[in-house]
Design an enzyme around this catalytic site. Structure first.
Site, PDB file in Angstrom:
ATOM      1  N   CYS A 105       0.829  -1.213   0.000  1.00  0.00           N
ATOM      2  CA  CYS A 105       0.000   0.000   0.000  1.00  0.00           C
ATOM      3  C   CYS A 105       0.860   1.258   0.000  1.00  0.00           C
ATOM      4  O   CYS A 105       0.457   2.309  -0.496  1.00  0.00           O
ATOM      5  CB  CYS A 105      -0.954   0.002   1.190  1.00  0.00           C
ATOM      6  N   HIS A 262      -5.752   8.407   5.162  1.00  0.00           N
ATOM      7  CA  HIS A 262      -5.656   8.865   3.774  1.00  0.00           C
ATOM      8  C   HIS A 262      -4.519   9.870   3.625  1.00  0.00           C
ATOM      9  O   HIS A 262      -4.230  10.622   4.554  1.00  0.00           O
ATOM     10  CB  HIS A 262      -6.962   9.523   3.333  1.00  0.00           C
ATOM     11  N   ASN A 286      -7.770  16.530  -0.853  1.00  0.00           N
ATOM     12  CA  ASN A 286      -7.993  15.106  -0.631  1.00  0.00           C
ATOM     13  C   ASN A 286      -8.201  14.433  -1.986  1.00  0.00           C
ATOM     14  O   ASN A 286      -9.282  14.524  -2.562  1.00  0.00           O
ATOM     15  CB  ASN A 286      -9.225  14.890   0.258  1.00  0.00           C
ATOM     16  N   ASP A 588      63.783  -6.562 -11.118  1.00  0.00           N
ATOM     17  CA  ASP A 588      64.516  -7.198 -12.215  1.00  0.00           C
ATOM     18  C   ASP A 588      64.633  -6.230 -13.389  1.00  0.00           C
ATOM     19  O   ASP A 588      63.827  -6.248 -14.312  1.00  0.00           O
ATOM     20  CB  ASP A 588      63.787  -8.483 -12.622  1.00  0.00           C
ATOM     21  N   ASP A 590      66.900  -6.005 -15.758  1.00  0.00           N
ATOM     22  CA  ASP A 590      67.417  -6.505 -17.040  1.00  0.00           C
ATOM     23  C   ASP A 590      66.563  -7.617 -17.640  1.00  0.00           C
ATOM     24  O   ASP A 590      66.930  -8.205 -18.659  1.00  0.00           O
ATOM     25  CB  ASP A 590      68.867  -6.977 -16.888  1.00  0.00           C
ATOM     26  N   SER A 594      65.367 -12.957 -12.555  1.00  0.00           N
ATOM     27  CA  SER A 594      66.100 -13.246 -11.313  1.00  0.00           C
ATOM     28  C   SER A 594      66.744 -11.952 -10.826  1.00  0.00           C
ATOM     29  O   SER A 594      66.719 -10.925 -11.517  1.00  0.00           O
ATOM     30  CB  SER A 594      67.153 -14.327 -11.554  1.00  0.00           C
ATOM     31  N   GLU A 599      70.579  -5.852  -6.747  1.00  0.00           N
ATOM     32  CA  GLU A 599      69.112  -5.839  -6.709  1.00  0.00           C
ATOM     33  C   GLU A 599      68.605  -6.525  -5.443  1.00  0.00           C
ATOM     34  O   GLU A 599      67.625  -6.080  -4.821  1.00  0.00           O
ATOM     35  CB  GLU A 599      68.558  -6.545  -7.954  1.00  0.00           C
ATOM     36  N   ASP A 618      51.264  -3.851  14.156  1.00  0.00           N
ATOM     37  CA  ASP A 618      50.818  -5.103  14.789  1.00  0.00           C
ATOM     38  C   ASP A 618      50.779  -4.890  16.303  1.00  0.00           C
ATOM     39  O   ASP A 618      51.629  -5.381  17.049  1.00  0.00           O
ATOM     40  CB  ASP A 618      51.770  -6.242  14.408  1.00  0.00           C
ATOM     41  N   ASN A 620      49.063  -5.974  18.773  1.00  0.00           N
ATOM     42  CA  ASN A 620      48.925  -7.087  19.725  1.00  0.00           C
ATOM     43  C   ASN A 620      49.984  -8.168  19.533  1.00  0.00           C
ATOM     44  O   ASN A 620      49.940  -9.196  20.207  1.00  0.00           O
ATOM     45  CB  ASN A 620      47.527  -7.719  19.579  1.00  0.00           C
ATOM     46  N   THR A 624      49.664 -10.372  12.589  1.00  0.00           N
ATOM     47  CA  THR A 624      48.801  -9.777  11.561  1.00  0.00           C
ATOM     48  C   THR A 624      48.457  -8.352  11.974  1.00  0.00           C
ATOM     49  O   THR A 624      48.501  -8.014  13.158  1.00  0.00           O
ATOM     50  CB  THR A 624      47.474 -10.554  11.376  1.00  0.00           C
TER      51      THR A 624
END
EC number: 3.4.22.53
Length: 703
Positions: A105, A262, A286, A588, A590, A594, A599, A618, A620, A624
């Site tokens: 409604c 209404h 109305n 890398d 060049d 590797s 480097e 971190d 705590n 993480t």
């Protein structure tokens, strides 16, 4: 990845005008003209594959497949229900809206109000469709959805029982615009059942793109008359009603001929001189029937005999059939609630109307990056999206009794797509916002989030009244000129959700998202910075591969993990092979795949820097850092990133418990360094734009 690319593509299309009422987004990619033409050419009536005439379109629970309420339902086209179906008969009116067996409604009341404004109605109901000319069983409607207009295409198969329409229908047995409109809205929200329960305001907004306000008339603000006056001047839609406490009260008439339950429209306010004092009057309509107010200031009330006859004649001319006047004090006594839908500038064509100015932002709360919860959670609150509003022009007409010049602003925070997600058990989130005045010394601060310290002990200038599980929370605020920070949030942290923040202002306001800058200036170490521990790492490198040889990804993994496993000041499970490949990709120079000794030295110094940042964050000592702390960690590493990138990082590198381990942290930092380095090399003009062929693009992203 696909969702991110689609999002970027959408942003670019919106910038080019997609989403306006004249250039609506094609919902689910369906184009009305193309589909209708195909059907006319083939001679086959349209069947919508995206919203098929089957149980799933009806609902998922009470109207779901197998429910007793859905037994015996047959989908039929209007051409199968009557001999001469019409889209609209004699214009769209309130009598075209009759509720069926669906608890929507709230939607019907909004549609009824829409029929009072033909211009707005035909934005939703395009005129280019009928059951006669070019009929192909296909119809289309347009709805506003979170800042853009969307065109929804449907076929005209409607659910029936015993040959009668099951849901919304017209009093005219052969008129179908309202039933088809309801079907299109059901498709937009996922099913008919998704429409059960809601607020008329929601329908108002989806039909107009406006922003709504709600006022409890038992506790009205002192300046409500002034608010109504200004709203009418701006072309807003205003509705009021008398609450009912029981079902038996619905449709009941008060002693003075007002109908409970209404929706009445507010169409004007005026002030007259009555017995030597000002009297505030309000004009109502109305739309549902002929019953009119019989109290003071009604059509033949004695009060009219005590005002200037010319003024009486003037007000008589302003009132159309079905409209009546009453005193504002009686209005507050008789009615329970007032709803104002303030229209967006593009909804209003008249130059005489004082239009609102609109700024709109789309955003997202993402677990681990931008879902910080409310002020009850100071550790994460600051990570919520932040928006700055600059108000420097005061309202032209200040309210009576106010000494300080102010700026009127309507703020609306709307959560997206929750009705569509009801079928998967995701209800409305509790949402709200707070507004803070920005001190002078921080007015130029736009490149990064304001941090935790800014909010500690600082009270908002204003905020939403409470956190509510409504689609939208909104309020009207009056603020002195200045710069303000708006922080939208969910009540609890770590709740995913998309939102739309709208700022309607009397005068043009400048607004931007804080922290929309993207830049990267990571620390570049020098091999001479190496200390004793670093020399040990270098000797380990030589032990593995020799003094002048190069180290592969597998060898790099063994060296780094052997060194870091001996540390007692951190928990670390080791780098994986993909992270080591990322490291080689960055350094890398060049192209051998590797790293040589120099480097490797540079890499180790980078890892040492990242380790210092990681251990600092971190708190705590669990090995993480919390995903929402990545914003601070990235800043310490030299990266300033916007919310979109922060959210992507949280999705990519955080685990299910919203933690980022050292392997993920380093992988993220190395990847960012690589991407910034690539972009700078390719951005020859330094204009922030890079153009690549498909092959070049693939090489870059596969690095």
């Amino acid at each position: 990845m696909a969702a991110l690319a689609a999002g970027v593509s959408k942003q670019r299309a919106v910038a080019e005008g997609l989403g306006s009422n004249q250039n609506a987004v094609k919902y689910l990619g369906q184009d009305f003209e193309t589909l209708r033409k195909q059907c006319l050419n083939s001679g086959v009536l349209f069947k919508d594959p995206e919203f098929p005439a089957c149980p799933s379109a009806l609902g998922y629970k009470d109207l779901g497949p197998g429910s007793p309420d859905t037994q015996g339902i047959v989908w039929k086209r209007p051409t199968e229900l009557c001999p001469n179906p019409q889209f609209i008969v004699g214009g769209a009116t309130r009598t075209d809206i009759r509720q069926g067996g669906l608890g929507d409604c709230w939607l019907l009341a909004a549609i009824a109000s829409l029929t009072l404004n033909e211009k707005l109605l035909y934005r939703v109901l395009p005129r280019d469709q009928s059951f006669q000319k070019d009929y192909a069983g296909i119809f289309h409607f347009q709805f506003w959805q979170y800042g853009e207009w969307v065109e929804v295409v449907i076929d005209d198969r409607l659910p029936t029982k015993n040959g009668q329409l099951l849901f919304l229908h017209s009093e005219e047995g052969n008129e179908f615009w309202s039933a088809l409109l309801e079907k299109a809205y059901a498709k937009l929200n996922g099913s008919y059942e998704a429409l059960v329960g809601g607020s008329t305001i929601e329908g108002f907004e989806d039909f107009t793109g406006g922003i709504s306000e709600f006022y409890d008339l038992k506790k009205p603000p002192e300046n409500l008359y002034y608010i109504i006056q200004k709203a009418l001047r701006k072309g807003s839609l205003l509705g009021c009603s008398i609450d009912v406490s029981t079902a038996a009260e619905a449709e009941a008439t008060t002693r003075q001929k007002l109908v409970k339950g209404h929706a009445y429209s507010v169409t004007g306010v005026e002030e007259v001189n009555f017995h030597g004092r000002p009297e505030k009057l309000i004009r109502l309509r109305n739309p549902w029937g002929e019953v009119e107010w019989s109290g003071a200031w009604s059509d033949n009330a004695p009060e009219w005999n005590y005002i200037d006859p010319r003024r009486k004649e003037e007000l008589d001319k302003k009132a159309e059939d079905g409209e009546f006047w009453m005193s504002f004090s009686d209005f507050l006594k008789q009615y329970s609630r007032l709803e104002i839908c303030n229209l967006s500038p593009d909804s209003l064509s008249s130059e005489e109307i004082h239009k609102w100015n609109l700024v709109l932002f789309n955003g997202r709360w993402t677990r681990g990056s931008t879902a910080g919860g409310c002020l009850n959670y100071p550790g994460t609150y600051w990570t919520n999206p932040q928006f700055k509003i600059h108000l420097d022009e005061v309202d032209e007409d200040q309210e009576e009794g106010t000494s300080e010049p102010c700026c009127t602003v309507l703020l609306g925070l709307m959560q997206k797509n929750r009705r569509r997600q009801k079928r998967i058990g995701q209800g409305m989130l509790s949402i709200g916002y707070a507004v803070y005045q920005i001190p002078k010394e921080l007015e130029s601060h736009t490149d990064a989030h304001l941090g935790r310290d800014f909010f500690l002990g600082r009270q908002p200038s204003t905020c939403s009244s409470t956190y509510m599980n409504l689609r939208e929370v909104s309020s009207r605020v009056r603020l002195p000129p200045g710069q303000y920070l708006v922080v939208p949030s969910t009540f609890e942290p770590f709740k995913d959700g998309d939102f739309c923040l709208r700022v309607f202002s009397e005068k043009k306001a400048k607004a931007l998202e804080i922290g929309d800058t993207v830049s990267g200036h990571p620390h570049e170490p020098h091999p001479r910075d190496m200390d004793e521990e670093d020399e040990h790492v270098r000797s380990l490198f030589e032990e593995f591969v020799g003094k002048d040889s190069e180290i592969s990804a597998n060898q790099l993994k063994r060296v780094l993990n052997e060194v870091l496993s001996k540390r007692t000041d951190m928990k670390f499970d080791g780098f994986n092979i993909n992270t080591c490949r990322e490291m080689i990709s960055l350094l890398d120079s060049d192209g051998t795949g590797s790293l040589g000794p120099m480097e490797f030295k540079t890499l180790w110094l980078k890892i040492r820097t990242y380790l210092e940042i990681f251990q600092e964050m971190d708190h705590n000592h669990v090995g993480t850092i919390e995903a929402h702390e990545m914003r601070t960690a990235l800043k310490k590493a030299g990266f300033t990133l916007n919310n979109q990138v922060q959210q992507t990082i949280a999705m990519r590198y955080a685990c299910s418990k919203l933690g980022v381990d050292f392997n993920g942290f380093v992988a993220c930092m190395i990847r960012l360094e690589t991407l910034f380095k690539l972009f700078r090399l390719l951005d020859k003009d330094q204009n922030g734009i890079v153009q690549l062929s498909l092959a070049e693009w693939l090489c870059c992203v596969l690095v």
